[in-house]
Structure formats: C-alpha cells, structure tokens
Motif scaffolding. Structure first.
Motif, PDB file in Angstrom:
ATOM      1  N   ASP A   1       0.855  -1.206   0.000  1.00  0.00           N
ATOM      2  CA  ASP A   1       0.000   0.000   0.000  1.00  0.00           C
ATOM      3  C   ASP A   1       0.887   1.251   0.000  1.00  0.00           C
ATOM      4  OD1 ASP A   1       0.596   0.023   2.929  1.00  0.00           O
ATOM      5  OD2 ASP A   1      -0.870  -1.612   2.960  1.00  0.00           O
ATOM      6  N   ASP A   2       1.016   1.910   1.139  1.00  0.00           N
ATOM      7  CA  ASP A   2       1.809   3.135   1.183  1.00  0.00           C
ATOM      8  C   ASP A   2       3.306   2.825   1.202  1.00  0.00           C
ATOM      9  OD1 ASP A   2      -0.604   4.344   1.433  1.00  0.00           O
ATOM     10  OD2 ASP A   2      -0.389   4.902   3.542  1.00  0.00           O
ATOM     11  N   ALA A   3       4.091   3.713   0.617  1.00  0.00           N
ATOM     12  CA  ALA A   3       5.543   3.641   0.791  1.00  0.00           C
ATOM     13  C   ALA A   3       5.855   4.154   2.194  1.00  0.00           C
ATOM     14  CB  ALA A   3       6.240   4.506  -0.248  1.00  0.00           C
ATOM     15  N   ALA A   4       7.017   3.747   2.735  1.00  0.00           N
ATOM     16  CA  ALA A   4       7.374   4.158   4.093  1.00  0.00           C
ATOM     17  C   ALA A   4       7.375   5.688   4.220  1.00  0.00           C
ATOM     18  CB  ALA A   4       8.742   3.600   4.466  1.00  0.00           C
ATOM     19  N   GLY A   5       7.959   6.359   3.232  1.00  0.00           N
ATOM     20  CA  GLY A   5       8.042   7.820   3.289  1.00  0.00           C
ATOM     21  C   GLY A   5       6.677   8.487   3.209  1.00  0.00           C
ATOM     22  N   GLU A   6       5.777   7.832   2.469  1.00  0.00           N
ATOM     23  CA  GLU A   6       4.407   8.327   2.346  1.00  0.00           C
ATOM     24  C   GLU A   6       3.721   8.252   3.715  1.00  0.00           C
ATOM     25  OE1 GLU A   6       2.783   5.980  -0.793  1.00  0.00           O
ATOM     26  OE2 GLU A   6       0.885   7.072  -0.807  1.00  0.00           O
ATOM     27  N   ALA A   7       3.930   7.135   4.429  1.00  0.00           N
ATOM     28  CA  ALA A   7       3.357   6.970   5.771  1.00  0.00           C
ATOM     29  C   ALA A   7       3.904   8.048   6.698  1.00  0.00           C
ATOM     30  CB  ALA A   7       3.678   5.586   6.307  1.00  0.00           C
ATOM     31  N   TYR A   8       5.195   8.330   6.587  1.00  0.00           N
ATOM     32  CA  TYR A   8       5.804   9.388   7.391  1.00  0.00           C
ATOM     33  C   TYR A   8       5.116  10.729   7.128  1.00  0.00           C
ATOM     34  CZ  TYR A   8       9.805   7.229   9.726  1.00  0.00           C
ATOM     35  OH  TYR A   8      10.594   6.505  10.580  1.00  0.00           O
ATOM     36  N   ASP A   9       4.917  11.051   5.851  1.00  0.00           N
ATOM     37  CA  ASP A   9       4.305  12.339   5.511  1.00  0.00           C
ATOM     38  C   ASP A   9       2.867  12.422   6.013  1.00  0.00           C
ATOM     39  OD1 ASP A   9       6.485  13.543   4.343  1.00  0.00           O
ATOM     40  OD2 ASP A   9       6.040  12.798   2.330  1.00  0.00           O
ATOM     41  N   LYS A  10       2.129  11.301   5.890  1.00  0.00           N
ATOM     42  CA  LYS A  10       0.725  11.316   6.321  1.00  0.00           C
ATOM     43  C   LYS A  10       0.617  11.446   7.835  1.00  0.00           C
ATOM     44  CE  LYS A  10      -1.220   8.943   2.327  1.00  0.00           C
ATOM     45  NZ  LYS A  10      -1.584   7.628   1.760  1.00  0.00           N
ATOM     46  N   VAL A  11       1.472  10.715   8.561  1.00  0.00           N
ATOM     47  CA  VAL A  11       1.433  10.802  10.025  1.00  0.00           C
ATOM     48  C   VAL A  11       1.891  12.196  10.484  1.00  0.00           C
ATOM     49  CG1 VAL A  11       2.518   9.920  12.138  1.00  0.00           C
ATOM     50  CG2 VAL A  11       1.591   8.331  10.446  1.00  0.00           C
ATOM     51  N   ALA A  12       2.854  12.754   9.772  1.00  0.00           N
ATOM     52  CA  ALA A  12       3.316  14.112  10.114  1.00  0.00           C
ATOM     53  C   ALA A  12       2.156  15.098   9.994  1.00  0.00           C
ATOM     54  CB  ALA A  12       4.461  14.520   9.190  1.00  0.00           C
ATOM     55  N   ARG A  13       1.315  14.896   8.983  1.00  0.00           N
ATOM     56  CA  ARG A  13       0.163  15.784   8.799  1.00  0.00           C
ATOM     57  C   ARG A  13      -0.808  15.629   9.974  1.00  0.00           C
ATOM     58  NH1 ARG A  13      -1.755  14.727   3.032  1.00  0.00           N
ATOM     59  NH2 ARG A  13       0.489  14.670   2.669  1.00  0.00           N
TER      60      ARG A  13
END
Ligand SMILES: [Zn+2]
Lengths: 235, 339
Positions: free
Chosen positions: B162-174
């Motif tokens: 599903d999400d890339a690791a960096g994508e998860a980081y960006d979403k959680v940061a939001r």
C-alpha cells in the motif's frame, strides 16, 4: 542561415528545417501522437532527410504556448536544451500566432483557437494586412462567451483557425452569424516553417536558461493557494 | 590501459532537478541538485504540474553547472544516462527530452535508467558493491527489498502493498500537524522522546518480505481520534516515537531475515527515508551484531540525485545497453535486469 523550428504545443506535431528562407524539409502530423516519444525522433529523421548535422543549425524557433501544458513543455525543453548546448540563439513564438499564420494572406481578422476545456479556450485576435500579422487581442485563456463578445464588438468578418474550432462551431455561428468563417482542415494545423518565418523577424531570447512556456494560466494548485492567501489577509 | 570514461546523469522523476557527471562508474566529478522543497511546501506535498514547471526552469541550468563543476565539455562525455521511470510522468519527460536533445546535439548514446537501480548504485560511488548484495530502498515513493547476485541483476523479493514508508511518514506528520516533508520532524521528535505509544506492526505472511504501512497510519489516526473524543490532547513526541518504532522494527527485522536467507555479503540502504537517524542506528546495530557489512550513503546521495543515475548508467554503459530517440517516460516502469 539555417533554422530548426519545433511546434508541439497542441495535438499536432510540426518540425522543419529552413535554410536562407527556403524550406529544406518539414514534418507535420495531426495524428494524436505522443510528443515525448515522437518529437526528438522526428527531429532526428528531419536532419537525416535534409542531410545536415545538428552543428549546421544557426538558430532555433519554438512554439512557446499557450496550449497543452505537457506539449508546450516538451517543445520548449528540447528547444532550449539544443540552443544551450549548440550555443545558438533561441526564439519563442506564440503558438496562436503560428496557427493564425495559416491565414496570413487573408487580409482580415483572424481568430486562432484551442480548446482549454470547461468552456474555455486559448485564443487571441490578429489582423492580417496581407503580408504580416498585427495583434488585436492578446493571447489568453478566455471563456468562449467573453471571446465571442469581443469579436462581435469588432463588427468585421472573422476567420477562425485551429483544429478545435469544430467543438465550438455552432456556438460561434449562432453568436456571429455571417461574420464567421472557418479555415479548411489543411489550414488548421500549425506549420513549423511558418513558425520559423515569424521567428526570423523577432529578437532572440536574452536569457536562454530563463526561457519557459507561456502557459497563460497559473497551475490549479497555485491558483487555489493564491486564493487562500487572499482570504487569509482579508479576514 | 583502459581509457577513462565519463557519464552524464540526469534525474527529474519527482521534485529534484539534478545533473551529475561520474568518472569510470564510481568517481563523482560533479553533482548538482536544484530542489523544489521550498516551493512545494506551500501545498503540503509535491504537485505534479508545479514540479514539471520547475523542471523546465532548472534543467539547462543544472546541466551547465554539472559541466562547469566537472570542468568538462560535452565532447569529453561518453554517454547520457537519464531516469526513464518510475516517477511522475510529466516530470520524467522533462529530463528525458533534455537528455535526448543533448545526446542528439553532441552525438552521444543515451541510456534509460530505472530510478531504483540508481538508488542502489549510489553505493558504488562509496565502495565497490559485493555480491550477493541486499538493498533496502525506502523513500516517499518506494519500500523495496532487492537482492543482486551480480551487476545489473535485480531480484525484487519484497515491496509495499500500500503506502511507501516515506508516504506513511508524511501522512502521520500531517496528523501531528508537522510541516512537509514530515520524515525529518518525526525522526527528531522520536529521538527526543523518552517513551512511545505502542502501535501495531504489519508482519503479513510469515514467509513474506512485503510491507504494509496503511494500517499503522490508520492506527495513528484512530489514536488521535480517541483522545480527542475524551477531550485529551495528543503528545506528538510519544506518537512519533511509537510510529517510528513500528516502522523501524518491521524494516530491520525483514531486512535481517532476508540477509540471512540469501547469505548476502553486503547490505545497503538507499532512498530518502534511509537518511532517517532512527532507522540508520537500528540497521547498523543489527548488522554489526550479525557481522555483515552495512552501508548507507550520505544524505546527499540518499535523496534523489543524478550521480546515482550516472553510476547505474555507467554499469549499463559497460554492459552495452543503449536507448534511442524514442525513449519516453515510464511512470510505472518495472525494475528489470540488464545482465
Ligand atoms: Zn528516489
């Protein structure tokens, strides 16, 4: 003086080599081709057919927009990279002027038009004196109604040019009646040789690196962001 | 004696406009990156249309700077290597068309490079690759485990579902109200935090090297939602630490397991998330204990750059791979071997 001309601003593709005002070779297609894949290949084939090397080029002309964002970027990227690495001057010409060039000899009002969706067009109004084009309304992104309003005000016969005119033909006819006429299909495609013809009369771009497409419209995300900023300062 | 050779690399797959020149496949002679982070920050992420517009503004500037820094002329070059995919299609085709125009004008061959192969080959710029090799690629667009038995031979053994690791980081940061890009902020908060919220780990099937980060992201969102319902406020430090622990635990455990199974001689990490301190420490500790050499390039070679494209392009050049003027951007390009 050898010119290379490139127009990938909209669906058609046109590239040409002109030496001292004489067309050596031109390739024009209105097939919905992928410019990213085809444009450099077409240029390579053009040089082969004309039997010239890239180093033989003295100047490059490119259709700078408006039009398809991606299409315009491909032409501009190729043109500025070639001009920079070959150390040759670059001239950008409005894609609408190139289109209007097809009616250069008409001696009347010319309206080049490209569909921009949501009932908007990229368009301009030019006047032909039989040998050159004079700009009457600047290149822009217009609602079709607004454009037809300004044409009505001119009150003269207008020749519409561009592959997308069929989309608006009925609307144009009902707004302008007998004043409107439409270029036959072979006169709707941009021709890189005409692009070069106009470029020969223009100054070269001063800062090659800073040369970018004339989008005539801010990107949607940017427009939204600007609107939000404005709201922020008002409240 | 073999003659020196120089490869020009061009990379525009996302929001960095980059050009670099690499000598003999491993020596950086110039490495230029124009970043758009400042412009894209306004939008909280990369907007493809904006990215493409920036690439057109920067492309000839970075090319000129790469040649100037290297003190080389186009005639000194042997080939042009450019990122062919994967990436944002409108962004890719700026680099590709500039590469084709430059190659055509200077009579040079053109080579289309896979972006991930580039990330892996960034390591070739630091020390020679030893095979079999295991690469963990973690970035905003990728989470992949790749085994290489020789140069140019890739075996994809695991990837995100599903999400890339960096994508998860960006979403959680939001979710935590942190600015874009979120990775470095979460990393910092996590390292500062004394304790962590326990979040789930997605191990998937026991024999799988695949990853999944969307469940973890949802767990963070639910956690915040539950606190809000009770009228409590979230502690960003504890949440960042818990999220990062979960990501790092899964990445480290699976990478270690793969290294054992494939009996690799070298493990490398690459991609923007490989610059994450927490992940780096964890992988370093695990492989030191295991006795397998582990390398991460410095940040400038971890995030997107053109030196890595030139490095991979050099290996392809030596293998005789050549493209042509019909090369096009391939947003979903699969990782293919060239040997
Ligand atoms: Zn990357």
């Amino acid at each position: 003086m050898m010119w290379l001309g490139i127009d990938t601003a909209n669906t058609p593709l046109s590239v040409a080599l002109v030496r001292d005002g004489v067309l050596l070779a031109e390739y024009t297609s209105s097939m919905a081709l992928n410019h990213s894949l085809r444009a450099m290949k077409a240029i390579e084939e053009l040089f082969e057919k004309a039997d010239v090397t890239p180093q033989a080029i003295d100047a490059i002309a490119v259709s700078e927009g408006p039009g398809s964002y991606t299409g315009v970027r491909i032409g501009v990227t190729i043109a500025k990279t070639l001009a920079w690495t070959l150390g040759k001057p670059l001239v950008g010409i409005s894609s609408l002027r190139v289109m209007a060039g097809n009616a250069l000899l008409s001696g009347g009002i010319i309206c080049p038009l490209v569909d921009a969706r949501r009932r908007h067009v990229y368009s301009a109004i030019y006047k032909s004196d039989g040998s050159g084009l004079q700009q009457v309304k600047e290149d822009g992104h217009y609602a079709i109604e607004t454009l037809l309003e300004s044409i009505k005000e001119i009150g003269q016969p207008v020749l519409f040019v561009g592959a997308d005119i069929s989309l608006y033909r009925e609307e144009i006819e009902s707004a302008l009646g007998e004043l409107a006429s439409f270029a036959p299909q072979p006169f709707q495609l941009p021709r890189a040789s005409l692009l070069i013809h106009f470029a020969e009369q223009e100054e070269q771009e001063e800062d090659l690196h800073a040369f970018v497409p004339e989008y005539r419209r801010v990107a949607e995300a940017e427009a939204n962001w600007l609107a939000q900023q404005k709201k922020g300062t008002q409240s | 004696m073999k003659k020196d050779y120089y490869i020009l690399g061009i990379e525009t797959s996302c929001d960095e406009t980059a050009a670099a020149i690499v000598k003999n496949g491993h020596e950086i002679v110039s490495n230029v990156v124009a970043s758009q982070i400042q412009s894209q920050q306004r939008f909280g992420g990369v907007v493809p249309e904006i990215a493409s517009r920036h690439h057109v503004e920067q492309i000839t500037l970075v090319l000129e700077e790469a040649l100037r820094e290297a003190q080389l002329e186009p005639a000194d070059l042997d080939a042009v290597a450019v990122t062919e995919g994967p990436g944002l299609v409108g962004a890719l085709l700026i680099g590709i068309n500039a590469a084709k125009a430059f190659a055509f004008a200077n009579g040079l061959p053109i080579i289309g490079v896979h972006h991930i192969a580039g990330h892996v080959y960034a390591n070739q710029l630091l020390q020679p690759m030893e095979f079999p090799l295991l690469a963990l690629i973690v970035s905003g667009g990728h989470t992949e485990l790749v085994v290489m038995k020789e140069h140019g031979k890739f075996e994809l053994i695991g990837e995100t579902r599903d999400d890339a690791a960096g994508e998860a980081y960006d979403k959680v940061a939001r979710v935590l109200g942190l600015p874009y890009p979120g990775g470095p902020h979460i990393d910092r908060l996590a390292l500062e935090s004394g304790s962590a919220i326990e979040f789930p780990r997605a191990w998937l099937e026991p024999d799988s090297y695949d990853f999944s980060f969307s469940g973890l992201k949802s767990a963070v969102i639910n956690y915040r939602h539950n606190l809000e319902q009770r009228g409590e406020t979230i502690d960003p430090h504890q949440v960042a630490a818990g999220f990062q622990e979960s990501v790092i635990d899964v990445l480290t455990t699976k990478t270690l397991k793969a290294a054992r199974e494939y009996k690799v001689k070298q493990v490398i990490a690459a991609g923007g998330v490989a610059a994450n301190q927490g992940l780096r420490f964890s992988l370093e500790a695990a492989f030191e204990k295991e006795g397998i050499p582990f390398y991460v390039p410095p940040i400038s070679l971890c995030t997107d750059n053109a030196a890595m494209i030139a490095a991979a392009g050099s290996s392809m050049f030596e293998a005789g791979v050549r493209g042509n003027m019909e090369m096009n951007g391939r947003p979903g390009m699969p990782l293919k071997s060239w040997n």
